[in-house]
Design an enzyme around this catalytic site. Structure first.
Site, PDB file in Angstrom:
ATOM      1  N   LYS A  53       0.841  -1.202   0.000  1.00 25.70           N
ATOM      2  CA  LYS A  53       0.000   0.000   0.000  1.00 25.70           C
ATOM      3  C   LYS A  53       0.874   1.249   0.000  1.00 25.70           C
ATOM      4  CE  LYS A  53      -3.843  -2.528   1.825  1.00 25.70           C
ATOM      5  NZ  LYS A  53      -4.506  -3.101   2.974  1.00 25.70           N
ATOM      6  N   GLN A  97      -5.514  -2.265   9.138  1.00 27.71           N
ATOM      7  CA  GLN A  97      -5.334  -3.599   8.560  1.00 27.71           C
ATOM      8  C   GLN A  97      -5.990  -4.661   9.449  1.00 27.71           C
ATOM      9  OE1 GLN A  97      -3.519  -3.950   5.501  1.00 27.71           O
ATOM     10  NE2 GLN A  97      -4.452  -5.965   5.593  1.00 27.71           N
ATOM     11  N   ASP A 120     -11.922   2.029   3.189  1.00 21.50           N
ATOM     12  CA  ASP A 120     -12.280   0.616   3.030  1.00 21.50           C
ATOM     13  C   ASP A 120     -13.789   0.453   2.838  1.00 21.50           C
ATOM     14  OD1 ASP A 120     -10.151  -1.161   2.982  1.00 21.50           O
ATOM     15  OD2 ASP A 120      -9.889  -1.138   5.159  1.00 21.50           O
TER      16      ASP A 120
END
Ligand code: NDP
Length: 284
Positions: A53, A97, A120
């Site tokens: 990322k 995460q 997300d």
């Protein structure tokens, strides 16, 4: 023999368009989009994802802020960091995460992220907005699948679509996105009585289970488009999907490989969501 949908190529195109848009956005506003990535603990796979990322951010011209926290971090400490990031004007997207260590309530963490920075798209407010078809962000993996379907020129309109898997992250939003494009959608899960029949009915079959080669050729309709979200290790430790690729490709009209299919799309869509978040911030 199926035509391969090349996720590497499509994701590269998405990243390139995000890079170009970012350049124009920076020139116009002086704002550099910023993504904060939080990792709690030292799960090796998660570490690799976080590294990827960071690399992707650099490539498209974003700032990235890594917060690597020890596994013993308390929920209160994590929530405090999220509050800081919510208030930080240099941070437009926040990603925590998953999975988190057991002592931290994942739902509390997701709920704490500002919906405007929730790249997300896991926050209940964003999930609800996806349900009604009025959203700023789409969850990265299902959005990546839709991008692959569009890139191949496949129309969802009126098609029978079967999604195998009903997780909040992949299966459920995937079904919703197909429904938004007028697919007739069936969602299967571990209690589905006749998985084979549901799969055989599909013009578009999306597998998001996490079981190597669960979808075999006898479960696939001749000419179907098969999208494989699964990421598993086979008996030799090689990365493979949920679909028995070698045999299914003989029957399908389109198929995504693993690796090189859905995987690269997820990060590309994360970059797109982060740019969207920076634009939302700029609008105030
Ligand atoms: P989850 O474990 O959260 O969900 C798996 C789903 O599959 C569940 O709904 C489960 O049913 C269902 N399932 C399990 N066994 C069967 C079965 N035998 N028949 C039918 N359905 C079954 O996984 P995720 O959704 O998070 O991920 C799915 C896969 O996608 C994994 O391999 C993961 O690694 C991969 N993935 C890949 C990404 C990428 O970027 N390429 C991103 C995210 C995930 P039930 O609900 O009844 O338990």
């Amino acid at each position: 023999m199926a035509q391969l949908i090349n996720g590497k190529e499509v994701s590269q195109r998405v990243r390139e368009s995000v890079r170009a848009e970012t350049e124009a956005f920076k020139a116009e506003t002086g704002i550099t989009p910023g993504l904060a990535v939080i990792l709690v603990g030292d799960d090796p796979a998660s570490k690799i994802y976080v590294g990827n990322k960071k690399k992707a951010c650099a490539e498209v011209g974003f700032n990235s802020f890594e917060h690597i926290l020890p596994a013993e971090t308390t929920e209160a400490e994590l929530l405090e960091l999220i509050e800081k990031l919510n208030a930080d004007p240099a941070v437009h997207g926040i990603l925590c995460q998953l999975p988190l260590p057991r002592h931290i309530d994942e739902r509390a963490v997701i709920n704490a992220i500002s919906p405007k920075k929730d790249v997300d798209a896991f926050h209940p407010q964003n999930v609800g907005r996806i349900m009604i078809g009025s959203y700023d962000f789409l969850p990265c993996t299902p959005a990546g699948v839709m991008e692959l379907i569009h890139s191949a020129g496949i129309s969802v309109n009126g098609k029978n679509c079967t999604v195998v898997g009903r997780s909040n992250i992949v299966g459920k939003p995937m079904a919703m996105l197909l429904l938004h494009e007028n697919g007739t959608v069936t969602v299967c899960h571990s209690r589905t009585k006749d998985l084979k029949a549901a799969c055989l009915n599909a013009d578009i079959l999306v597998a998001a289970v996490g079981k190597a080669k669960l979808i075999t050729a006898d479960m696939v309709k001749e000419g179907a488009a098969v999208i494989d979200v699964g990421m598993n290790r086979d008996e030799n430790g090689k990365l493979c999907g949920d679909v028995d690729f070698e045999n299914v490709k003989e029957k399908a009209s389109y198929i995504t490989p693993v690796p090189g299919g859905v995987g690269p799309m997820t990060i590309a869509m994360l970059m797109r969501n982060t740019l969207t978040a920076a634009k939302l911030f700029n609008r105030g």
